[in-house]
Structures are given as C-alpha cells and as structure tokens.
Design an enzyme around this catalytic site. Structure first.
Site, PDB file in Angstrom:
ATOM      1  CB  SER A 108      43.080  49.316  44.000  1.00  9.60           C
ATOM      2  OG  SER A 108      42.106  49.446  42.998  1.00  9.60           O
ATOM      3  CB  SER A 109      41.997  53.706  40.906  1.00  6.51           C
ATOM      4  OG  SER A 109      41.679  52.618  40.074  1.00  6.51           O
ATOM      5  CB  CYS A 110      38.413  49.906  42.848  1.00 13.18           C
ATOM      6  SG  CYS A 110      39.209  48.746  43.935  1.00 13.18           S
ATOM      7  CE1 TYR A 137      42.371  43.869  45.445  1.00 15.08           C
ATOM      8  CE2 TYR A 137      41.743  45.985  44.504  1.00 15.08           C
ATOM      9  CZ  TYR A 137      42.716  45.052  44.802  1.00 15.08           C
ATOM     10  OH  TYR A 137      44.019  45.287  44.467  1.00 15.08           O
ATOM     11  CE  LYS A 141      44.811  45.890  47.710  1.00  8.81           C
ATOM     12  NZ  LYS A 141      46.184  45.536  48.106  1.00  8.81           N
ATOM     13  CG  HIS A 180      41.892  44.071  35.745  1.00  4.29           C
ATOM     14  ND1 HIS A 180      40.884  44.833  36.258  1.00  4.29           N
ATOM     15  CD2 HIS A 180      42.549  43.545  36.805  1.00  4.29           C
ATOM     16  CE1 HIS A 180      40.927  44.791  37.578  1.00  4.29           C
ATOM     17  NE2 HIS A 180      41.929  44.008  37.938  1.00  4.29           N
TER      18      HIS A 180
HETATM   19  P1  GDP Z   1      37.206  47.473  36.378  1.00  7.89           P
HETATM   20  O1  GDP Z   1      38.155  48.535  35.881  1.00  7.89           O
HETATM   21  O2  GDP Z   1      37.324  47.214  37.830  1.00  7.89           O
HETATM   22  O3  GDP Z   1      35.790  47.767  35.957  1.00  7.89           O
HETATM   23  O4  GDP Z   1      37.610  46.072  35.741  1.00  7.89           O
HETATM   24  P2  GDP Z   1      37.882  45.475  34.280  1.00  7.89           P
HETATM   25  O5  GDP Z   1      39.237  45.829  33.802  1.00  7.89           O
HETATM   26  O6  GDP Z   1      37.566  44.010  34.380  1.00  7.89           O
HETATM   27  O7  GDP Z   1      36.783  46.124  33.319  1.00  7.89           O
HETATM   28  C1  GDP Z   1      36.910  47.431  32.785  1.00  7.89           C
HETATM   29  C2  GDP Z   1      35.878  47.661  31.695  1.00  7.89           C
HETATM   30  O8  GDP Z   1      36.231  46.906  30.528  1.00  7.89           O
HETATM   31  C3  GDP Z   1      34.439  47.236  32.055  1.00  7.89           C
HETATM   32  O9  GDP Z   1      33.559  48.194  31.500  1.00  7.89           O
HETATM   33  C4  GDP Z   1      34.304  45.905  31.311  1.00  7.89           C
HETATM   34  O10 GDP Z   1      32.962  45.566  31.011  1.00  7.89           O
HETATM   35  C5  GDP Z   1      35.097  46.216  30.045  1.00  7.89           C
HETATM   36  N1  GDP Z   1      35.506  45.036  29.269  1.00  7.89           N
HETATM   37  C6  GDP Z   1      35.330  44.886  27.935  1.00  7.89           C
HETATM   38  N2  GDP Z   1      35.740  43.690  27.529  1.00  7.89           N
HETATM   39  C7  GDP Z   1      36.230  43.045  28.620  1.00  7.89           C
HETATM   40  C8  GDP Z   1      36.811  41.776  28.831  1.00  7.89           C
HETATM   41  O11 GDP Z   1      36.952  40.957  27.921  1.00  7.89           O
HETATM   42  N3  GDP Z   1      37.228  41.489  30.108  1.00  7.89           N
HETATM   43  C9  GDP Z   1      37.091  42.392  31.139  1.00  7.89           C
HETATM   44  N4  GDP Z   1      37.544  42.036  32.356  1.00  7.89           N
HETATM   45  N5  GDP Z   1      36.519  43.584  30.978  1.00  7.89           N
HETATM   46  C10 GDP Z   1      36.092  43.928  29.733  1.00  7.89           C
END
Ligand code: GDP
Length: 308
Positions: A108-110, A137, A141, A180
């Site tokens: 993963s990119s994380c 996580y 990985k 996500h």
């Molecule tokens: P990340 O890429 O590991 O940070 O995981 P996410 O895909 O959960 O979040 C990406 C970004 O989208 C973060 O800045 C979240 O706060 C934002 N975000 C905005 N709305 C939402 C939502 O409804 N769900 C999630 N999961 N993230 C959200």
C-alpha cells in the site's frame, strides 16, 4: 505465463482479489484456485500449509488483508497489525516451502513516511516516521515487503511486491464507518440525493490530496508484473495524478447528479496531507492506466446501485 499454470489468489472475495481473478479469467487462465474464509482461514498456519501441499500453486497473488479507512485503522491497530502479519507470514512462508515459482505481494502507499517528498518514490521507504492514523497497517505491509526481499536474497525466490495507491471500484467497501473516502462519498452523495438533503458532509478540511486508481487498472498492472517483473525491488502502482478531497467530492456530486452543497466536518481527521505515487518505474517498464476518474466513478456507482 502458461495458461494452464496453477494460480492461487489469496483474498479473492475482496475488491483487489476479485479484480485480479476477473483479469486472469479474461486472459484465459483455467487453473485458478480461490478459497473463502470458511474454506481456508489464512490465519491458520497449519491449514494454509496443508492447502499449499495439496494444491501446489505455481503462482500466488497475495491480496488477502484486513483493510479499512482512516477510522477503522485508528480504532483497531491490534487487529490490523496481527491479522495482516499472520496472514502474510503464513502465505509467503508456505509459498516458499511448497515450491511456488513466483509470488506477488500487494502492499500500500501508506508504507511511505508521512512527510516523504511527493510524488512518493520507492526509495522513500523507511526514510522517516509513518502517518500515525494507519501505522499498524503500514508496519505489517513493510514486514511483508521485507519478508519477500529476504526470501529473494537468502533463498533466490522470485517474490515481488507491488504498492498500489488508493484503489476503488466494484466490490469496494461502502460501509460509512470503515470505508475509504471514495466509496464513502459515493454512498453519502447517493443518500443525500435520494433524501433531497440540501448538503452532504465530507470529513476533514477537504484539502488533503489523494491519488485514485480503478481496481481493474490495478489488476492489469498486477498481471503485467507477473508476466514481466522479476526484481525484489518494490514497484509503485498508480496513475500518477491526484485530486483534493474537495475536488473528489465535486466530481462525485457531478457524476451522481447531486446539486446540494458540500460541507466540511472539521471534527474528523485529515490524515496525511498528500499521497501521490511516483509511478516512473512501472511506466518505464511499459504499463499505463486506462480508466479516468470520472469513468471509474461512474462504473463504481453502477455497481453500487446494483449491489448495495
Ligand atoms: P487515508 O487515505 O488512509 O487517509 O484514508 P481515507 O480514504 O479514509 O481518507 C482520505 C481522506 O478523505 C481523509 O482526509 C479523510 O478525512 C477524507 N474524508 C472525507 N470524507 C470522508 C468519509 O466520509 N470517509 C472517509 N473514510 N474519509 C473521508
């Protein structure tokens, strides 16, 4: 790859594994092996070894993992760490011990440090502290990558690792608490539209930037790597372009035909400020993505409407 080769796709029920199975079927592979969690618990070392001894796969794609968005990762670090370490240790070790020709491990990119220079190069691995909201996580990985590289160096195994960017597509998780951002916003905008709400809530500030790759493009990249890539050096898999969360929300509203307002919920975390992959290594070897974000979201929304 011989079309008769025995291929085990671990995690075939998930978004990534199911896309890889679809891709391999399309390529004419007839000897695909999959197991549901009820049939084979990948946390159970003895069961995994018995499966490998019995089936003797030639190729393995390890797409099995406990995955989740920012909230799920933050709340369940123990489960993210233990389940992912256990599953990957079981699969990778069994692949080595039972003569698998080639294994593709998906990361993963994380795995990259929170403040690594963007776009993220493969060389940035382990050069700084991780983003704390998903470090459990990421650590698991990173251990998987290191195990594949150790098997390559110590035992000459062709175990390779691909690092996908944020993925989306059919079979994604649309549960608002654990998903996500992209599937979460599809659901939220869909529900706001259906309920006639005047606004839709987006977490954080809307300024973080993320790259999104359709899972069918990922599956094609995985097939490309299985056929063409034989180095223990990790390879990034992405499209090389990012959007802000605000822009993503606007595109989703546009595709779904929702005209309400987007409001930002500052009580929710932003996570890492930017996550964009440098995909030069993969592009240089001849692969390129094909599905644009608008088309990919349309396709994913059609799947959501049929399924959820
Ligand atoms: P990340 O890429 O590991 O940070 O995981 P996410 O895909 O959960 O979040 C990406 C970004 O989208 C973060 O800045 C979240 O706060 C934002 N975000 C905005 N709305 C939402 C939502 O409804 N769900 C999630 N999961 N993230 C959200």
């Amino acid at each position: 790859m011989n079309r008769e080769a025995r291929i085990f796709v671990a995690g075939h029920r998930g978004m990534v594994g199911s896309a890889i199975v679809r891709r391999l079927q399309k390529e004419g592979f007839k000897n695909l092996h999959t197991r549901t969690r009820q049939e084979l618990d990948l946390m159970d070392r003895t069961a995994v070894r018995a499966f490998f001894e019995n089936v003797r796969p030639d190729y393995v794609v390890d797409a099995a993992a406990r995955v989740g968005g920012i909230a799920a990762n933050f709340e369940k670090p123990v489960e993210f760490l233990i389940e992912n370490l256990t599953i990957q240790n079981n699969v990778i070790q069994a692949a080595a011990d039972f003569g698998v020709t080639k294994l593709l491990f998906l990361g993963s990119s994380c795995i990259y440090p929170k403040l690594a220079p963007q776009p993220l190069c493969e060389e940035a691995l382990l050069t700084g502290p991780l983003e704390p909201t998903n470090d459990a996580y990421a650590i698991a990985k990173i251990a998987g990558i290191k195990l594949c590289q150790a098997y390559a160096r110590e035992y000459g195994k062709n175990f390779i690792s691909g690092m996908p960017t944020n993925l989306y597509g059919p079979n994604d998780n649309f549960d608002l608490h654990t998903s996500h951002v992209l599937p979460a916003l599809i659901r939220k905008v869909h529900e706001a539209k259906r309920a006639g709400s005047k606004d839709v809530s987006v977490w954080g500030s809307g300024t973080p930037r993320r790259e999104f790759l359709h899972v069918d493009d990922l599956a094609e990249a995985c097939f490309f790597l299985l056929e063409n890539y034989n180095s223990p050096e990790i390879v990034n898999i992405g499209c090389g372009e990012d959007v802000s969360i605000r822009e993503l929300a606007e595109i989703i509203c546009d595709v779904l035909g929702y005209e309400g307002e987007i409001v930002f919920d500052a009580s929710k975390p932003d996570g890492t400020p930017r996550k964009l992959m440098n995909v030069g290594r993969l592009l240089a070897s001849g692969w390129k993505p094909r599905i644009g974000l608008q088309d990919g979201i349309r396709d994913t929304y059609e799947w959501f409407l049929k399924t959820c």
